[in-house]
Design a protein around this motif. Structure first.
Motif, PDB file in Angstrom:
ATOM      1  N   PHE A  63      23.330 -22.892 -44.985  1.00 57.68           N
ATOM      2  CA  PHE A  63      23.507 -22.557 -44.118  1.00 57.68           C
ATOM      3  C   PHE A  63      22.478 -22.613 -42.965  1.00 57.68           C
ATOM      4  N   GLN A  64      22.241 -22.903 -41.895  1.00 56.68           N
ATOM      5  CA  GLN A  64      21.303 -24.162 -41.322  1.00 56.68           C
ATOM      6  C   GLN A  64      21.597 -23.182 -39.422  1.00 56.68           C
ATOM      7  N   PHE A  65      20.404 -23.377 -39.733  1.00 52.35           N
ATOM      8  CA  PHE A  65      20.034 -22.449 -38.461  1.00 52.35           C
ATOM      9  C   PHE A  65      19.066 -23.222 -36.861  1.00 52.35           C
ATOM     10  N   GLY A  66      19.260 -23.930 -35.980  1.00 53.98           N
ATOM     11  CA  GLY A  66      19.305 -25.017 -35.115  1.00 53.98           C
ATOM     12  C   GLY A  66      17.984 -25.226 -34.708  1.00 53.98           C
ATOM     13  N   ASP A  67      17.133 -26.333 -34.897  1.00 52.37           N
ATOM     14  CA  ASP A  67      15.719 -26.362 -34.283  1.00 52.37           C
ATOM     15  C   ASP A  67      15.934 -24.917 -33.186  1.00 52.37           C
ATOM     16  N   ALA A  68      16.722 -25.275 -31.962  1.00 54.71           N
ATOM     17  CA  ALA A  68      16.597 -24.466 -30.812  1.00 54.71           C
ATOM     18  C   ALA A  68      17.789 -22.746 -30.711  1.00 54.71           C
ATOM     19  N   ARG A  69      18.013 -22.440 -31.840  1.00 56.75           N
ATOM     20  CA  ARG A  69      18.308 -20.920 -32.459  1.00 56.75           C
ATOM     21  C   ARG A  69      19.233 -21.481 -31.429  1.00 56.75           C
ATOM     22  N   LYS A  70      20.223 -22.165 -31.281  1.00 56.52           N
ATOM     23  CA  LYS A  70      21.604 -21.917 -30.062  1.00 56.52           C
ATOM     24  C   LYS A  70      22.701 -22.799 -30.605  1.00 56.52           C
ATOM     25  N   ASP A  71      22.167 -23.333 -32.687  1.00 56.55           N
ATOM     26  CA  ASP A  71      23.395 -24.021 -33.252  1.00 56.55           C
ATOM     27  C   ASP A  71      23.614 -22.905 -34.481  1.00 56.55           C
ATOM     28  N   SER A  72      24.376 -22.812 -34.843  1.00 56.25           N
ATOM     29  CA  SER A  72      24.414 -23.034 -36.603  1.00 56.25           C
ATOM     30  C   SER A  72      26.343 -23.445 -37.368  1.00 56.25           C
ATOM     31  N   SER A  73      24.898 -23.559 -38.664  1.00 56.74           N
ATOM     32  CA  SER A  73      26.279 -24.508 -39.246  1.00 56.74           C
ATOM     33  C   SER A  73      26.594 -23.861 -41.056  1.00 56.74           C
ATOM     34  N   LEU A  74      27.871 -23.605 -41.407  1.00 57.69           N
ATOM     35  CA  LEU A  74      27.509 -22.893 -42.786  1.00 57.69           C
ATOM     36  C   LEU A  74      28.247 -24.173 -43.829  1.00 57.69           C
ATOM     37  N   HIS A  75      27.577 -25.014 -44.388  1.00 51.46           N
ATOM     38  CA  HIS A  75      28.483 -26.217 -45.686  1.00 51.46           C
ATOM     39  C   HIS A  75      28.636 -25.341 -46.654  1.00 51.46           C
ATOM     40  N   ILE A  76      29.730 -25.448 -46.984  1.00 54.52           N
ATOM     41  CA  ILE A  76      30.147 -25.698 -48.400  1.00 54.52           C
ATOM     42  C   ILE A  76      30.667 -26.103 -49.616  1.00 54.52           C
ATOM     43  N   THR A  77      29.441 -26.182 -51.121  1.00 55.98           N
ATOM     44  CA  THR A  77      30.371 -27.626 -51.447  1.00 55.98           C
ATOM     45  C   THR A  77      31.294 -27.267 -52.313  1.00 55.98           C
ATOM     46  N   ALA A  78      32.118 -27.795 -52.779  1.00 60.88           N
ATOM     47  CA  ALA A  78      32.971 -28.121 -53.685  1.00 60.88           C
ATOM     48  C   ALA A  78      33.764 -26.777 -53.758  1.00 60.88           C
ATOM     49  N   ALA A  79      34.115 -26.226 -52.303  1.00 59.13           N
ATOM     50  CA  ALA A  79      35.170 -25.400 -52.399  1.00 59.13           C
ATOM     51  C   ALA A  79      36.461 -24.871 -53.687  1.00 59.13           C
ATOM     52  N   GLN A  80      35.619 -23.851 -53.430  1.00 56.87           N
ATOM     53  CA  GLN A  80      37.006 -23.234 -54.960  1.00 56.87           C
ATOM     54  C   GLN A  80      38.399 -22.067 -54.179  1.00 56.87           C
ATOM     55  N   PRO A  81      39.496 -21.849 -54.129  1.00 52.67           N
ATOM     56  CA  PRO A  81      40.166 -21.471 -54.167  1.00 52.67           C
ATOM     57  C   PRO A  81      39.346 -19.593 -53.090  1.00 52.67           C
ATOM     58  N   GLY A  82      38.338 -18.870 -54.487  1.00 53.05           N
ATOM     59  CA  GLY A  82      38.302 -17.909 -54.266  1.00 53.05           C
ATOM     60  C   GLY A  82      37.151 -18.208 -52.879  1.00 53.05           C
ATOM     61  N   ASP A  83      37.085 -18.838 -51.639  1.00 52.83           N
ATOM     62  CA  ASP A  83      36.151 -18.920 -50.680  1.00 52.83           C
ATOM     63  C   ASP A  83      37.573 -18.957 -49.365  1.00 52.83           C
ATOM     64  N   THR A  84      38.591 -18.356 -49.719  1.00 48.11           N
ATOM     65  CA  THR A  84      39.478 -18.590 -49.029  1.00 48.11           C
ATOM     66  C   THR A  84      39.477 -17.142 -48.125  1.00 48.11           C
ATOM     67  N   GLY A  85      39.137 -17.063 -46.948  1.00 52.52           N
ATOM     68  CA  GLY A  85      38.640 -15.461 -45.944  1.00 52.52           C
ATOM     69  C   GLY A  85      38.333 -16.513 -44.848  1.00 52.52           C
ATOM     70  N   LEU A  86      38.383 -15.127 -43.685  1.00 50.75           N
ATOM     71  CA  LEU A  86      38.432 -15.444 -42.298  1.00 50.75           C
ATOM     72  C   LEU A  86      36.619 -15.597 -42.905  1.00 50.75           C
ATOM     73  N   TYR A  87      35.980 -16.617 -42.116  1.00 51.28           N
ATOM     74  CA  TYR A  87      34.348 -17.149 -41.980  1.00 51.28           C
ATOM     75  C   TYR A  87      33.487 -16.720 -40.436  1.00 51.28           C
ATOM     76  N   LEU A  88      32.917 -15.570 -40.076  1.00 59.37           N
ATOM     77  CA  LEU A  88      32.566 -15.556 -38.742  1.00 59.37           C
ATOM     78  C   LEU A  88      31.078 -15.607 -38.690  1.00 59.37           C
ATOM     79  N   CYS A  89      30.479 -16.318 -37.443  1.00 59.04           N
ATOM     80  CA  CYS A  89      29.477 -16.414 -36.077  1.00 59.04           C
ATOM     81  C   CYS A  89      29.259 -15.154 -35.611  1.00 59.04           C
ATOM     82  N   ALA A  90      28.042 -14.050 -35.939  1.00 54.54           N
ATOM     83  CA  ALA A  90      27.429 -13.110 -34.600  1.00 54.54           C
ATOM     84  C   ALA A  90      25.908 -13.979 -34.799  1.00 54.54           C
ATOM     85  N   GLY A  91      25.689 -13.373 -33.140  1.00 53.55           N
ATOM     86  CA  GLY A  91      24.605 -13.607 -32.784  1.00 53.55           C
ATOM     87  C   GLY A  91      23.780 -12.816 -31.449  1.00 53.55           C
ATOM     88  N   ALA A  92      23.001 -12.077 -32.096  1.00 48.31           N
ATOM     89  CA  ALA A  92      22.237 -11.390 -31.490  1.00 48.31           C
ATOM     90  C   ALA A  92      21.126 -11.824 -30.493  1.00 48.31           C
TER      91      ALA A  92
END
Lengths: 111, 113
Positions: A63-92
């Motif tokens: 997980f990475q938070f942008g320098d300006a705290r306006k953006d973020s990313s989630l990187h998954i390496t070597a995905a597996q079937p168990g990673d299946t799902g709904l991914y949600l980002c949420a900010g305060a």
């Protein structure tokens, strides 16, 4: 207007592939959280990032938070079937404020 | 982290009736929230349940339709009143921890026929 733009909306990949989910905004957030949700269950908190430029790793998830705290990313390496799902980002916007959720990314990892 | 339970886990209701959803937290929390979610989609905040005062509703949600109770620091209820098929959704209870992290219950899947 969606304050947090999340992309892609849907991702279907083969087991072993890598992927990145993005969360972008024109607003600054004091913190940003990533959740994963499986059918029939509530969202489960994966990580919270609070510092601009912060990188957190959770096994194959980065997980990475942008320098300006306006953006973020989630990187998954070597995905597996168990990673299946709904991914949600949420900010305060400020500590104690209600969370603003992205539209979500449905990930399907095929074996 | 807080452990949150909800009852019922799912229900099928007839239009015009009301359903009350219960949310129990295993520790005392200041802030409790109620969300609505269509399957596979994001969450929409209905209201913040405040202990000792009236709930704070988001735009598009009103107390007459979604009355909320918060009798103590570990429990809250959400009632979906005079239901219509458009109210079919997943309803989620949530709390916020001391570090700002937010935790969710397993949800209540409501189908209105």
């Amino acid at each position: 207007t969606q304050l947090l733009e999340q992309s892609p909306q849907f991702l279907s990949i083969q087991e072993g592939e890598n992927l990145t989910v993005y969360c972008n905004s024109s607003s600054v957030f004091s913190s940003l959280q990533w959740y994963r949700q499986e059918p029939g269950e509530g969202p489960v908190l994966l990580v919270t990032v609070v510092t601009g430029g912060e990188v957190k790793k959770l096994k194959r998830l980065t997980f990475q938070f942008g320098d300006a705290r306006k953006d973020s990313s989630l990187h998954i390496t070597a995905a597996q079937p168990g990673d299946t799902g709904l991914y949600l980002c949420a900010g305060a916007r400020e500590y104690g404020n209600k969370l603003v959720f992205g539209a979500g990314t449905i990930l399907r990892v095929k074996s | 982290s807080a452990v949150i339970s909800q009852k019922p886990s799912r229900d099928i209701c007839q239009r015009g009736t009301s359903l009350t959803i219960q949310c129990q937290v295993d520790s005392q929390v200041t802030m409790m929230f109620w969300y609505r979610q269509q399957p596979g989609q994001s969450l929409t905040l209905i209201a913040t349940a405040n202990q000792g005062s009236e709930a704070t509703y988001e735009s598009g949600f009103v107390i007459d339709k979604f009355p909320i109770s918060r009798p103590n620091l570990t429990f809250s209820t959400l009632t979906v009143s005079n239901m219509s098929p458009e109210d079919s959704s997943i309803y989620l209870c949530s709390t916020r921890g001391g570090g700002g992290q937010q935790y969710f219950g397993p949800g209540t899947r409501l189908t209105v026929t």
